[in-house]
Design a protein around this motif. Sequence first.
Motif, PDB file in Angstrom:
ATOM      1  N   CYS A  90     -24.242  -5.131  -5.974  1.00  0.00           N
ATOM      2  CA  CYS A  90     -24.070  -5.714  -7.293  1.00  0.00           C
ATOM      3  C   CYS A  90     -24.658  -7.116  -7.301  1.00  0.00           C
ATOM      4  O   CYS A  90     -24.640  -7.816  -6.285  1.00  0.00           O
ATOM      5  N   SER A  91     -25.158  -7.542  -8.458  1.00  0.00           N
ATOM      6  CA  SER A  91     -25.928  -8.785  -8.529  1.00  0.00           C
ATOM      7  C   SER A  91     -25.096 -10.028  -8.277  1.00  0.00           C
ATOM      8  O   SER A  91     -25.651 -11.094  -8.031  1.00  0.00           O
ATOM      9  N   TRP A  92     -23.755  -9.921  -8.351  1.00  0.00           N
ATOM     10  CA  TRP A  92     -22.946 -11.108  -8.067  1.00  0.00           C
ATOM     11  C   TRP A  92     -22.778 -11.333  -6.559  1.00  0.00           C
ATOM     12  O   TRP A  92     -22.208 -12.327  -6.139  1.00  0.00           O
ATOM     13  N   LEU A 100     -17.057 -12.682   4.077  1.00  0.00           N
ATOM     14  CA  LEU A 100     -15.801 -12.048   3.686  1.00  0.00           C
ATOM     15  C   LEU A 100     -15.901 -11.424   2.298  1.00  0.00           C
ATOM     16  O   LEU A 100     -15.368 -10.346   2.044  1.00  0.00           O
ATOM     17  N   TYR A 101     -16.612 -12.123   1.418  1.00  0.00           N
ATOM     18  CA  TYR A 101     -16.797 -11.635   0.050  1.00  0.00           C
ATOM     19  C   TYR A 101     -17.678 -10.387   0.049  1.00  0.00           C
ATOM     20  O   TYR A 101     -17.412  -9.424  -0.683  1.00  0.00           O
ATOM     21  N   VAL A 102     -18.720 -10.391   0.871  1.00  0.00           N
ATOM     22  CA  VAL A 102     -19.606  -9.226   0.979  1.00  0.00           C
ATOM     23  C   VAL A 102     -18.832  -8.027   1.519  1.00  0.00           C
ATOM     24  O   VAL A 102     -18.940  -6.908   1.008  1.00  0.00           O
ATOM     25  N   ALA A 103     -18.029  -8.255   2.561  1.00  0.00           N
ATOM     26  CA  ALA A 103     -17.232  -7.170   3.136  1.00  0.00           C
ATOM     27  C   ALA A 103     -16.208  -6.649   2.126  1.00  0.00           C
ATOM     28  O   ALA A 103     -15.959  -5.439   2.041  1.00  0.00           O
ATOM     29  N   PHE A 104     -15.632  -7.550   1.350  1.00  0.00           N
ATOM     30  CA  PHE A 104     -14.680  -7.167   0.311  1.00  0.00           C
ATOM     31  C   PHE A 104     -15.354  -6.266  -0.718  1.00  0.00           C
ATOM     32  O   PHE A 104     -14.800  -5.240  -1.128  1.00  0.00           O
ATOM     33  N   HIS A 105     -16.566  -6.626  -1.113  1.00  0.00           N
ATOM     34  CA  HIS A 105     -17.339  -5.819  -2.060  1.00  0.00           C
ATOM     35  C   HIS A 105     -17.661  -4.455  -1.457  1.00  0.00           C
ATOM     36  O   HIS A 105     -17.548  -3.422  -2.136  1.00  0.00           O
ATOM     37  N   ASP A 106     -18.055  -4.432  -0.194  1.00  0.00           N
ATOM     38  CA  ASP A 106     -18.514  -3.194   0.435  1.00  0.00           C
ATOM     39  C   ASP A 106     -17.378  -2.252   0.821  1.00  0.00           C
ATOM     40  O   ASP A 106     -17.574  -1.031   0.855  1.00  0.00           O
ATOM     41  N   GLU A 107     -16.206  -2.792   1.117  1.00  0.00           N
ATOM     42  CA  GLU A 107     -15.160  -1.971   1.712  1.00  0.00           C
ATOM     43  C   GLU A 107     -13.911  -1.787   0.841  1.00  0.00           C
ATOM     44  O   GLU A 107     -13.194  -0.799   1.004  1.00  0.00           O
ATOM     45  N   GLU A 131      -6.588 -19.526 -10.827  1.00  0.00           N
ATOM     46  CA  GLU A 131      -6.631 -20.836 -10.188  1.00  0.00           C
ATOM     47  C   GLU A 131      -7.665 -20.918  -9.068  1.00  0.00           C
ATOM     48  O   GLU A 131      -8.102 -22.006  -8.695  1.00  0.00           O
ATOM     49  N   LEU A 132      -8.053 -19.753  -8.513  1.00  0.00           N
ATOM     50  CA  LEU A 132      -8.984 -19.728  -7.387  1.00  0.00           C
ATOM     51  C   LEU A 132     -10.073 -18.687  -7.641  1.00  0.00           C
ATOM     52  O   LEU A 132      -9.991 -17.902  -8.587  1.00  0.00           O
ATOM     53  N   THR A 133     -11.084 -18.689  -6.776  1.00  0.00           N
ATOM     54  CA  THR A 133     -12.144 -17.680  -6.837  1.00  0.00           C
ATOM     55  C   THR A 133     -11.884 -16.632  -5.764  1.00  0.00           C
ATOM     56  O   THR A 133     -11.117 -16.860  -4.822  1.00  0.00           O
ATOM     57  N   TRP A 134     -12.551 -15.491  -5.868  1.00  0.00           N
ATOM     58  CA  TRP A 134     -12.369 -14.448  -4.862  1.00  0.00           C
ATOM     59  C   TRP A 134     -12.720 -14.942  -3.458  1.00  0.00           C
ATOM     60  O   TRP A 134     -11.940 -14.696  -2.520  1.00  0.00           O
ATOM     61  N   PRO A 135     -13.855 -15.623  -3.246  1.00  0.00           N
ATOM     62  CA  PRO A 135     -14.133 -16.110  -1.884  1.00  0.00           C
ATOM     63  C   PRO A 135     -13.026 -17.016  -1.345  1.00  0.00           C
ATOM     64  O   PRO A 135     -12.650 -16.912  -0.170  1.00  0.00           O
TER      65      PRO A 135
END
Length: 307
Positions: A90-92, A100-107, A131-135
């Motif tokens: 995905c483009s985001w 960690l964010y990439v692994a979260f997206h993939d898994e 209040e926070l971002t996913w990363p």
Amino acid sequence: MPGVRSGSTSPELRRVQTVLPTASSKVASARAKLAERAKSPANSKAKGPDDQERRGKSGRGENDRLVPSARRRNSPPPLPVGLDTGRMRCSWITTNSDPLYVAFHDEEWAVPVHDDRTLFELLTLSQALAELTWPAILSKREEFREMFDGFNSASVSEFTEKKINLMRSNGSVLLSEQKIRAVVTNAKQMQKVVKEFGSFSNYCWSFVNHKPITNCFRYARQVPTKTPKAEAISRDLMRRGFQCVGPTTIYSFMQVTGIVNDHLSCCFRFKACSQHKASENNVRAESTLPDRKLSSPSSEDSDIREM
């Protein structure tokens, strides 16, 4: 013509007749040369790229021709590709995204979840997005788990005022007091939902007839922040006493728990999540639970949508 004998031509007339053709031929020749000069730069420029292209090909096939620069400028930017696997995402997710964010997206993201503890965790993390971002959330995930007793809703529902005040006084607190109190309140309400529906999973998935909503968005700008279905779930949760469960929070919760699949259609995870099946244990467990249909999914949400 009077004064001129037939058959004879005066010297002056002969001179004019001789000179004029010569002058006109020179003018025509000059014009032709000028026309050739005017054409030659354009022709040479026009042929330049073709000649360079032919020289660059050096025997390559027709499909390997160079793309014109204008076409390269107008073509859309390539979607992000993971440096490790070469898969389209995905483009985001970009090449600069946190691992960690990439692994979260993939898994995890958009994989259907039926475990109550995981659902409670992802609902809490979705609330933290205000209040926070996913990363940032993912980097502190273990702290969240420690803070809320591994997201055991039964344990969190028994948090006392003293416990909450202690969490507030902790310098490393991750959420505001409002969000902490909302998590405790939601844990208490979850216990009531479990008693009524058999599990929190059965309650959540009943809104979509236990079938994930599969969208087919091509671009990130098409992915909504909330939908009528999210608004319906939000209203029912608030009616039951849940807090900080607005439509935007609930739609994030639906995305991360796989209730809705919002991977872009070009992403390698789109098809995988669309075909993901609940584990055999989950299917057996849910088959014995009361089937309480809270609201029928609209055609807009239940069918595959292609934008």
